[in-house]
Design a protein around this motif. Structure first.
Motif, PDB file in Angstrom:
ATOM      1  N   SER A 120    -120.945  -1.098 -45.912  1.00  0.00           N
ATOM      2  CA  SER A 120    -121.703  -1.508 -44.744  1.00  0.00           C
ATOM      3  C   SER A 120    -122.460  -2.944 -44.735  1.00  0.00           C
ATOM      4  N   ASN A 121    -122.390  -3.783 -45.836  1.00  0.00           N
ATOM      5  CA  ASN A 121    -123.169  -4.929 -45.930  1.00  0.00           C
ATOM      6  C   ASN A 121    -122.012  -6.174 -45.835  1.00  0.00           C
ATOM      7  N   LEU A 122    -122.383  -6.868 -44.892  1.00  0.00           N
ATOM      8  CA  LEU A 122    -121.248  -8.125 -44.624  1.00  0.00           C
ATOM      9  C   LEU A 122    -122.222  -9.221 -44.368  1.00  0.00           C
ATOM     10  N   LYS A 174    -123.945  -3.699 -41.328  1.00  0.00           N
ATOM     11  CA  LYS A 174    -124.960  -4.447 -41.285  1.00  0.00           C
ATOM     12  C   LYS A 174    -124.615  -5.852 -41.571  1.00  0.00           C
ATOM     13  N   SER A 175    -124.707  -6.785 -40.635  1.00  0.00           N
ATOM     14  CA  SER A 175    -124.228  -8.153 -40.950  1.00  0.00           C
ATOM     15  C   SER A 175    -125.216  -9.144 -40.642  1.00  0.00           C
ATOM     16  N   GLN A 257    -131.757   0.189 -45.834  1.00  0.00           N
ATOM     17  CA  GLN A 257    -131.253   1.419 -45.961  1.00  0.00           C
ATOM     18  C   GLN A 257    -131.256   2.212 -44.754  1.00  0.00           C
ATOM     19  N   ASN A 258    -132.324   2.256 -43.849  1.00  0.00           N
ATOM     20  CA  ASN A 258    -132.566   3.102 -42.954  1.00  0.00           C
ATOM     21  C   ASN A 258    -131.784   2.817 -41.664  1.00  0.00           C
ATOM     22  N   GLU A 259    -131.253   1.632 -41.778  1.00  0.00           N
ATOM     23  CA  GLU A 259    -130.457   1.236 -40.535  1.00  0.00           C
ATOM     24  C   GLU A 259    -128.858   1.472 -40.510  1.00  0.00           C
ATOM     25  N   ILE A 260    -128.486   1.856 -39.501  1.00  0.00           N
ATOM     26  CA  ILE A 260    -126.821   2.039 -39.496  1.00  0.00           C
ATOM     27  C   ILE A 260    -126.149   0.607 -39.332  1.00  0.00           C
ATOM     28  N   ALA A 261    -126.748  -0.009 -38.202  1.00  0.00           N
ATOM     29  CA  ALA A 261    -126.238  -1.269 -38.090  1.00  0.00           C
ATOM     30  C   ALA A 261    -127.135  -2.310 -37.900  1.00  0.00           C
ATOM     31  N   HIS A 262    -126.434  -3.727 -37.994  1.00  0.00           N
ATOM     32  CA  HIS A 262    -127.701  -4.678 -38.009  1.00  0.00           C
ATOM     33  C   HIS A 262    -126.932  -5.870 -37.718  1.00  0.00           C
TER      34      HIS A 262
END
Ligand code: WQD
Length: 343
Positions: A120-122, A174-175, A257-262
């Motif tokens: 999830s992390n970019l 999450k980018s 942690q608590n976010e699905i997308a960013h």
């Protein structure tokens, strides 16, 4: 087990310096690089600098099967830093489709693969070129993005829109897009640095190659701009400072942690503006060299003045540039002196 981070274009100029800082921060980076614009010898240099084995894949990241292979072999991958892209402004004007195919398609391929493998992390390599000539300086992230001066710049703007649209569609990534200003310099070890192919487009490698006698003379493109000495102003940031910003951005995304997308874009610059002439004068002073240069016509597409408001990076990432222009130009020259002129 340390978190594994996939670094696309990790053998390139900024990618390689970021690999060093990832290892210094306790991560295990994996490099995917097709070496179309980088040198495989960088891998062994990275191992010399860090004392660690560096896993790499000589593959094109614009191929979903290549990404799946890596993500299946390394289920510990928790994030990606995406550098792989063509970046020659002039070439993008003459070969736009090559730039759209590579720079945009590779991001879409990567995002789809990350979702398929629950990564999830970019951190995305963007550029201040999205601002064009800002109306206000220093330029803030909220400043309007202007029509890019080149297809290269447009690919960066479009990629940011892809990340924002993905966020709005709640695609589980999450980018953070890091808007680089002007990266210069080299690792203090002089084991890695900038390796431009052919005649450098960028100022500092042209300066060091002129000082090394590879080029006869530097041309300063334009001395009639509305600036302190008539030459263009930019925000020159040491590549090691820039590399450290990527680790900070990764840490920041991991904390969500608590976010699905960013999605957010952040300026990564020193906040100082220096003119071309100041860079030349500083290079001569710190390296005790007399540079052969002349003034010439303006270069089409150049903006007059751009430098960062870097307050967001400080506030959000806890990052600020620490190295000076002098240090960067010294490190750039020390690196150039290790190179042999290509035949
Ligand atoms: C800086 C200044 C030139 C060469 C570009 C991209 C940006 C990023 C960095 C990729 C300008 C002057 C240059 C020379 C000169 N690219 N110059 N003589 O154009 O600010 O930014 O490269 O990540 O996205 O837009 O950088 O180093 O080419 O030019 O006078 O031989 O130096 O006119 O004023 P630029 P640059």
């Amino acid at each position: 087990m340390p978190d594994k981070i996939l670094v696309t274009g990790g053998a390139g100029y900024i990618g390689s310096h970021t690999v060093v800082e990832l290892i210094n921060a306790g991560y295990e980076p994996l490099i995917i690089d097709d070496f179309s614009n980088s040198d495989p010898a960088v891998i062994s240099q990275l191992e010399r600098i860090t004392g660690k084995a560096v896993t790499f894949y000589a593959l094109d990241c614009n191929n979903p099967d290549n990404l799946s292979k890596i993500f299946r072999e390394h289920p510990e991958v928790t994030g990606v830093i995406h550098f792989a892209a063509f970046k020659a402004v002039g070439e993008s004007v003459s070969e736009p489709l090559k730039y759209y195919r590579n720079n945009i398609s590779s991001l879409v391929t990567l995002l789809e693969s990350m979702v398929n493998h629950n990564i999830s992390n970019l951190v995305f390599s963007s550029s201040c070129t999205v601002y064009g000539q800002p109306d206000e300086l220093p330029v803030k992230e909220e400043s309007p993005k202007k029509q890019a001066e080149s297809p290269y710049g447009n690919t960066k703007a479009v990629c940011e829109e892809i990340l924002e649209d993905s966020f709005n569609a709640k695609i589980p990534v999450k980018s953070m897009a890091l808007r680089y200003f002007n990266p210069i310099g080299a690792h203090p070890s002089s084991l890695i640095g900038e390796l431009p192919k052919g005649v450098p487009n960028n100022l500092v490698p042209f300066v060091t190659q002129t000082a090394a006698g590879w080029r006869n003379e530097l041309t300063i493109f334009g001395d009639d701009y509305d600036t302190k000495d008539g030459t263009c102003v930019r925000d020159y940031i040491h590549v090691v400072d820039l590399a450290k910003a990527h680790v900070k951005a990764l840490n920041y995304l991991e904390s969500k942690q608590n976010e699905i997308a960013h999605f957010e874009a952040v300026n990564i610059g020193t906040g100082n503006g220096n003119s071309v002439k100041e860079v030349v004068d500083t290079f001569e002073k710190v390296n005790n060299i007399s540079l052969n240069y002349k003034y010439g016509e303006r270069r089409p597409g150049d903006v007059e003045k751009v430098y960062a408001d870097a307050s967001t990076a400080k506030k959000v990432l806890g990052w600020k540039a620490e190295k000076s222009l002098e240090e960067a130009l010294e490190d750039a020259w020390n690196w150039q002196k290790t190179l042999k002129k290509p035949e």
